[in-house]
Design a protein around this motif. Structure first.
Motif, PDB file in Angstrom:
ATOM      1  N   PRO A 147       0.596  -1.787   0.012  1.00 46.11           N
ATOM      2  CA  PRO A 147      -0.339  -0.178  -0.216  1.00 46.11           C
ATOM      3  C   PRO A 147       0.814   1.393  -0.139  1.00 46.11           C
ATOM      4  CG  PRO A 147       0.216  -0.616   2.058  1.00 46.11           C
ATOM      5  CD  PRO A 147       0.633  -2.023   1.207  1.00 46.11           C
ATOM      6  N   ASN A 148       0.095   1.873  -0.564  1.00 47.14           N
ATOM      7  CA  ASN A 148       1.031   3.622  -0.633  1.00 47.14           C
ATOM      8  C   ASN A 148       1.513   4.466   0.407  1.00 47.14           C
ATOM      9  OD1 ASN A 148       1.183   3.716  -3.585  1.00 47.14           O
ATOM     10  ND2 ASN A 148      -1.271   4.540  -3.943  1.00 47.14           N
ATOM     11  N   TYR A 149       0.525   3.607   1.811  1.00 48.29           N
ATOM     12  CA  TYR A 149       1.324   4.253   3.709  1.00 48.29           C
ATOM     13  C   TYR A 149       2.535   3.869   3.546  1.00 48.29           C
ATOM     14  CZ  TYR A 149      -1.377   0.298   4.878  1.00 48.29           C
ATOM     15  OH  TYR A 149      -1.561  -1.114   5.098  1.00 48.29           O
ATOM     16  N   CYS A 150       3.232   3.089   3.421  1.00 50.47           N
ATOM     17  CA  CYS A 150       4.278   2.793   3.211  1.00 50.47           C
ATOM     18  C   CYS A 150       5.319   3.676   3.779  1.00 50.47           C
ATOM     19  CB  CYS A 150       4.097   1.247   3.099  1.00 50.47           C
ATOM     20  SG  CYS A 150       5.234   1.294   1.955  1.00 50.47           S
ATOM     21  N   LEU A 151       4.268   4.426   2.339  1.00 54.01           N
ATOM     22  CA  LEU A 151       5.589   5.585   2.417  1.00 54.01           C
ATOM     23  C   LEU A 151       5.671   6.409   2.991  1.00 54.01           C
ATOM     24  CD1 LEU A 151       5.590   4.998  -1.944  1.00 54.01           C
ATOM     25  CD2 LEU A 151       7.570   4.201  -0.638  1.00 54.01           C
ATOM     26  N   ASP A 152       4.652   7.255   3.713  1.00 54.57           N
ATOM     27  CA  ASP A 152       4.412   7.900   5.117  1.00 54.57           C
ATOM     28  C   ASP A 152       5.420   7.713   6.262  1.00 54.57           C
ATOM     29  OD1 ASP A 152       2.607   8.260   2.984  1.00 54.57           O
ATOM     30  OD2 ASP A 152       1.148   7.901   4.348  1.00 54.57           O
ATOM     31  N   PRO A 153       6.007   9.515   6.109  1.00 54.91           N
ATOM     32  CA  PRO A 153       6.357   9.095   7.064  1.00 54.91           C
ATOM     33  C   PRO A 153       6.220   9.454   8.336  1.00 54.91           C
ATOM     34  CG  PRO A 153       5.919  11.694   6.919  1.00 54.91           C
ATOM     35  CD  PRO A 153       5.333  10.746   5.317  1.00 54.91           C
ATOM     36  N   PRO A 154       6.475   7.860   9.915  1.00 54.83           N
ATOM     37  CA  PRO A 154       6.149   7.960  10.733  1.00 54.83           C
ATOM     38  C   PRO A 154       6.013   9.511  11.521  1.00 54.83           C
ATOM     39  CG  PRO A 154       8.661   7.551  10.979  1.00 54.83           C
ATOM     40  CD  PRO A 154       7.860   7.753   9.415  1.00 54.83           C
ATOM     41  N   LEU A 155       5.080   9.344  12.160  1.00 54.81           N
ATOM     42  CA  LEU A 155       5.037  10.563  13.118  1.00 54.81           C
ATOM     43  C   LEU A 155       5.265  10.269  14.651  1.00 54.81           C
ATOM     44  CD1 LEU A 155       0.663  11.417  12.185  1.00 54.81           C
ATOM     45  CD2 LEU A 155       3.393  12.559  11.659  1.00 54.81           C
ATOM     46  N   HIS A 156       5.912  10.992  14.995  1.00 57.83           N
ATOM     47  CA  HIS A 156       6.314  11.129  16.331  1.00 57.83           C
ATOM     48  C   HIS A 156       6.095  11.858  17.804  1.00 57.83           C
ATOM     49  CE1 HIS A 156      10.211   8.287  15.050  1.00 57.83           C
ATOM     50  NE2 HIS A 156      10.050   9.880  14.188  1.00 57.83           N
ATOM     51  N   ARG A 157       5.926  11.434  18.614  1.00 53.52           N
ATOM     52  CA  ARG A 157       4.768  11.855  19.667  1.00 53.52           C
ATOM     53  C   ARG A 157       5.480  11.769  20.826  1.00 53.52           C
ATOM     54  NH1 ARG A 157       3.248  14.267  15.630  1.00 53.52           N
ATOM     55  NH2 ARG A 157       1.474  14.770  15.195  1.00 53.52           N
ATOM     56  N   PRO A 158       6.116  12.684  21.331  1.00 54.90           N
ATOM     57  CA  PRO A 158       6.263  12.331  22.924  1.00 54.90           C
ATOM     58  C   PRO A 158       5.729  11.943  24.303  1.00 54.90           C
ATOM     59  CG  PRO A 158       5.910  14.204  23.331  1.00 54.90           C
ATOM     60  CD  PRO A 158       5.992  14.777  22.194  1.00 54.90           C
ATOM     61  N   ILE A 159       6.199  10.614  24.846  1.00 56.98           N
ATOM     62  CA  ILE A 159       5.456  10.312  26.313  1.00 56.98           C
ATOM     63  C   ILE A 159       4.596  11.469  26.954  1.00 56.98           C
ATOM     64  CG2 ILE A 159       5.397   8.919  28.385  1.00 56.98           C
ATOM     65  CD1 ILE A 159       8.027   7.607  26.962  1.00 56.98           C
ATOM     66  N   PRO A 160       2.776  11.673  26.535  1.00 60.94           N
ATOM     67  CA  PRO A 160       2.643  12.284  27.720  1.00 60.94           C
ATOM     68  C   PRO A 160       2.869  12.911  29.076  1.00 60.94           C
ATOM     69  CG  PRO A 160       1.023  10.870  26.716  1.00 60.94           C
ATOM     70  CD  PRO A 160       1.910   9.839  27.038  1.00 60.94           C
ATOM     71  N   ASP A 161       2.497  13.801  29.360  1.00 65.07           N
ATOM     72  CA  ASP A 161       2.919  13.500  30.910  1.00 65.07           C
ATOM     73  C   ASP A 161       1.558  13.025  32.223  1.00 65.07           C
ATOM     74  OD1 ASP A 161       3.284  14.905  33.238  1.00 65.07           O
ATOM     75  OD2 ASP A 161       3.453  17.480  33.796  1.00 65.07           O
ATOM     76  N   MET A 162       2.600  11.788  32.612  1.00 68.10           N
ATOM     77  CA  MET A 162       2.079  11.344  33.643  1.00 68.10           C
ATOM     78  C   MET A 162       1.524  11.958  35.260  1.00 68.10           C
ATOM     79  SD  MET A 162       1.371   8.611  31.258  1.00 68.10           S
ATOM     80  CE  MET A 162       0.178   7.741  32.681  1.00 68.10           C
ATOM     81  N   SER A 163       1.727  13.217  35.191  1.00 68.60           N
ATOM     82  CA  SER A 163       1.608  13.748  36.426  1.00 68.60           C
ATOM     83  C   SER A 163       0.572  14.764  36.351  1.00 68.60           C
ATOM     84  CB  SER A 163       3.299  14.541  37.312  1.00 68.60           C
ATOM     85  OG  SER A 163       2.906  15.698  35.905  1.00 68.60           O
ATOM     86  N   VAL A 164      -0.423  14.791  35.465  1.00 67.30           N
ATOM     87  CA  VAL A 164      -1.389  15.847  35.580  1.00 67.30           C
ATOM     88  C   VAL A 164      -1.988  15.410  36.733  1.00 67.30           C
ATOM     89  CG1 VAL A 164      -3.165  16.402  33.895  1.00 67.30           C
ATOM     90  CG2 VAL A 164      -1.201  15.800  32.438  1.00 67.30           C
ATOM     91  N   HIS A 165      -2.470  16.531  37.103  1.00 72.77           N
ATOM     92  CA  HIS A 165      -3.566  16.326  38.525  1.00 72.77           C
ATOM     93  C   HIS A 165      -5.103  16.394  38.315  1.00 72.77           C
ATOM     94  CE1 HIS A 165      -5.881  17.410  42.221  1.00 72.77           C
ATOM     95  NE2 HIS A 165      -4.951  17.170  42.841  1.00 72.77           N
ATOM     96  N   PRO A 166      -5.867  15.608  39.109  1.00 69.52           N
ATOM     97  CA  PRO A 166      -7.367  15.521  38.156  1.00 69.52           C
ATOM     98  C   PRO A 166      -7.625  17.258  37.763  1.00 69.52           C
ATOM     99  CG  PRO A 166      -6.574  13.649  39.724  1.00 69.52           C
ATOM    100  CD  PRO A 166      -5.757  14.403  39.424  1.00 69.52           C
ATOM    101  N   LEU A 167      -7.784  17.915  38.794  1.00 71.04           N
ATOM    102  CA  LEU A 167      -8.418  18.877  39.161  1.00 71.04           C
ATOM    103  C   LEU A 167      -7.976  19.811  37.927  1.00 71.04           C
ATOM    104  CD1 LEU A 167      -7.880  20.297  42.763  1.00 71.04           C
ATOM    105  CD2 LEU A 167     -10.590  19.582  41.309  1.00 71.04           C
ATOM    106  N   GLU A 168      -6.985  20.362  37.400  1.00 73.39           N
ATOM    107  CA  GLU A 168      -6.566  21.042  36.184  1.00 73.39           C
ATOM    108  C   GLU A 168      -6.784  20.071  34.591  1.00 73.39           C
ATOM    109  OE1 GLU A 168      -4.826  22.724  33.044  1.00 73.39           O
ATOM    110  OE2 GLU A 168      -4.524  22.807  35.933  1.00 73.39           O
TER     111      GLU A 168
END
Length: 635
Positions: A68-89
């Motif tokens: 498929p053509n999508y094998c030529l698409d570059p991978p999208l990189h994302r950092p690990i989300p911040d796991m210290s988000v407070h529930p109130l925030e």
């Protein structure tokens, strides 16, 4: 080519990483292949594909196909989300969203509705009793002075039933990804009858209609009687309230209660008349009536969260020597409740996602072949994200795709490299139960009484063969037919066979998961996807490694055939220290000798084999600045 064998893949990866000239050559080849693909409307060609059917004929081999053509698409990189988000925030981020964004995002709209319900509950039940107090606040104040609350008291109060419905809906709207205030939890009544439930009835036995079943001696005899529809709502809210407690006694009460309610709902006792909800107008504060299907789905959602919490963290009850439920019993319960989720809300992908989680645990708990479990998990996770796409549930859309990609990384795709170069076969690795469900195989009983499985080859579940020439196609097809005749399971691999991964499929799933992750990050909720996806790290590693390979090469599965998947030992939702990799055994835990980080799949020094590093940066730092250059030679 697409049919590169495992040794060729390893050599090409090493050459591309070590030799600058080869790296430039690879880049030029990729640019040329991409240009040719844009001109011809496709990617590089693959080898001949033969399809095994009910009456296979090698002469009918399909023509060469294109990736498929999508094998030529570059991978999208994302950092690990911040796991210290407070529930109130997180809550403030939801409520700060613009009306237009809320209208265009169904996931965000559900959270806004849930938080609105919680704020309404706090206003109604947490106000101080006075002459101008609401009837609900006065009623709750009176109940606080009662030692043993009879269930008839809260179930007969219309305002309290509305409070219970609002709590249940706020939990199910967000699938427990929401923080409930302590004031609301304290205001909810836990009837005295809850603590008279002395054992947990397995829902699997209830679904089968058996009177007794379980290795731990649990039975399906109800311990509470005359539980009507209104009492069911009150008890379900009590199960939610007790699950938030840190006390082992309260958690055990919640676990026993959800199983007791499951028995009542499964057997449809005469006293459980669901029409009673309509007669007494049981509804939420928004005026929407509470239905039977909604109650059953909420029970399944609550039970899964309670069971998974006990499954991961164990159950220690103060001043009690009674052993907790076994992991097998809990896994059976989660499997049954996930089927209830699918039955009572088929438009939600949550049920299939929970079924996929069960498949990820069965190799360690039930001894199921890990490749079969990965293939079953991949099929269920695919259903989950397809349904979630229609339901616009960004959490399941992202997490289910990451888990499906993890199954491919582990070899669940069934692509097997054979001993000969550029020869592969794609086998249906799923378990016998999954194949029987969709008609891929059928079972015949022979005259002597033995049971034999025969392939029906219906639908798209076939054995795809790829090799450089028709002659090799025919030889591989004969070999595969011999495996079928001898009853050799598809997941059983010979010594010269290698598990391969179509990395472009992994990259496609990852890129598709990034879109809902970005949407969740806009209102500080993307960390839930990372906290609930046990294969994030493995997928990201393969996606990064694929950038060093040609666009039409296979990758090797990260683990050898028959690898053990350790039981998930992390905490519910968020783990104190995120496990890296697929293994969960503490015996495999390593410490980086440079940065000190703990993990599971660290790399070892190839010379001295005495130190471990989490990546090449730490290895170079320890070699140049940490003195390992001298230590390594000495060892």
């Amino acid at each position: 080519s697409l049919t590169a064998s495992a040794p060729e893949l390893r050599r090409s990866t090493i050459d591309a990483a070590m030799a600058p000239s080869n790296k430039k050559k690879r880049a030029a080849e990729r640019r040329a292949a991409k240009k040719q693909s844009n001109n011809n409307g496709g990617g590089a060609t693959a080898s001949n594909n033969a399809t095994e059917s009910a009456n296979p004929d090698p002469s009918t081999a399909a023509a060469s196909s294109r990736p498929p053509n999508y094998c030529l698409d570059p991978p999208l990189h994302r950092p690990i989300p911040d796991m210290s988000v407070h529930p109130l925030e997180a809550k403030r981020s939801v409520l700060r969203a613009s009306p237009q964004k809320v209208q265009n995002n169904p996931t965000l709209r559900r959270f806004v509705e849930a938080y609105t319900l919680l704020e309404s509950m706090e206003d109604r039940c947490c106000s101080l009793p006075s002459s101008s107090s609401s009837p609900l606040a006065t009623f709750l104040s009176r109940l606080q002075h009662v030692d043993n609350v009879d269930i008839s008291l809260p179930s007969s109060n219309a305002d309290y039933l509305t409070l219970c419905v609002d709590l249940i809906r706020s939990i199910t709207l967000t699938d427990w990804r929401i923080g409930v205030g302590a004031g609301i939890i304290r205001s909810l009544v836990v009837p005295d009858c809850v603590f008279h439930i002395t054992s947990s009835n397995l829902p699997a036995a209830a679904a089968a209609g058996a009177s007794s079943s379980s290795s731990s001696g649990a039975n399906t005899d109800v311990q509470l009687h005359n539980v009507g529809a209104r009492q069911f709502v009150v008890l379900l809210a009590a199960a939610i309230a007790t699950s938030f407690s840190t006390s082992g006694l309260m958690k055990r009460a919640s676990l026993y209660l959800v199983h007791e309610l499951r028995i009542h709902a499964a057997f449809n006792y005469d006293w459980l008349d669901w029409s009673d909800l309509d007669r007494h107008e049981v509804k939420g504060s928004d005026g929407v009536a509470f239905t039977e299907a909604e109650a059953r789905f909420a029970l399944a959602t609550t039970a899964i969260k309670v069971c998974r919490s006990v499954y991961r963290n164990g159950l220690e009850v103060e001043y009690s020597s009674r052993p907790g439920p076994s992991k097998e019993d809990l896994l059976m319960s989660i499997e049954t409740f996930s089927k209830d989720q699918v039955r009572y809300r088929p438009t939600s992908g949550v049920g299939f996602f929970n079924q996929g989680w069960v498949f990820s645990q069965v190799p360690a708990i039930r001894g199921v072949n890990a490749l079969e479990a990965a293939a079953d998990c991949f099929e269920v996770m695919t259903k989950a994200y397809e349904i979630a796409d229609a339901d616009r549930d960004d959490f399941v859309r992202a997490a289910a795709r990451i888990e499906a990609a993890t199954c491919l990384v582990m070899g669940g795709g069934g692509v097997v490299g054979l001993g000969s170069p550029r020869c592969q076969v794609t086998r249906d690795m799923r378990s016998v139960g999954a194949k029987l469900a969709d008609g891929t195989i059928k079972v015949n009983t022979l005259p002597d009484g033995t049971v034999r499985e025969e392939f029906a080859f219906t639908g798209n579940k076939r054995c795809n063969i790829s090799s450089p020439s028709p002659a090799e196609d025919e030889a591989i097809l004969r070999s595969e037919l011999v495996r079928v005749e001898k009853g050799i399971p598809p997941a059983f691999l010979f010594r010269d066979e290698t598990l391969l991964v179509e990395y472009w499929e992994v990259k496609r799933l990852w890129n598709q998961a990034v879109q809902p992750i970005d949407a969740l990050a806009e209102w500080n909720h993307s960390h839930f996807v990372y906290g609930e996806s046990w294969g994030w790290d493995a997928v990201v590693r393969l996606v990064k490694a694929s950038e060093r390979s040609a666009h039409n090469q296979y990758a090797n599965a990260t683990t050898p055939p028959g690898f053990p998947i350790k039981a998930d030992a992390g905490r519910e939702g968020f783990r104190g220290s995120r496990n890296s990799g697929l293994h969960r055994d503490d015996a495999l835990r390593r410490t980086c000798n440079w940065c000190g980080r703990n993990g599971f799949e660290f790399k070892r020094c190839t010379k001295c084999k005495a130190v471990y590093y989490c990546d090449a940066v730490c290895q170079k730092g320890h070699w140049k600045k940490g003195g390992h250059k001298v230590e390594c030679k000495a060892v």
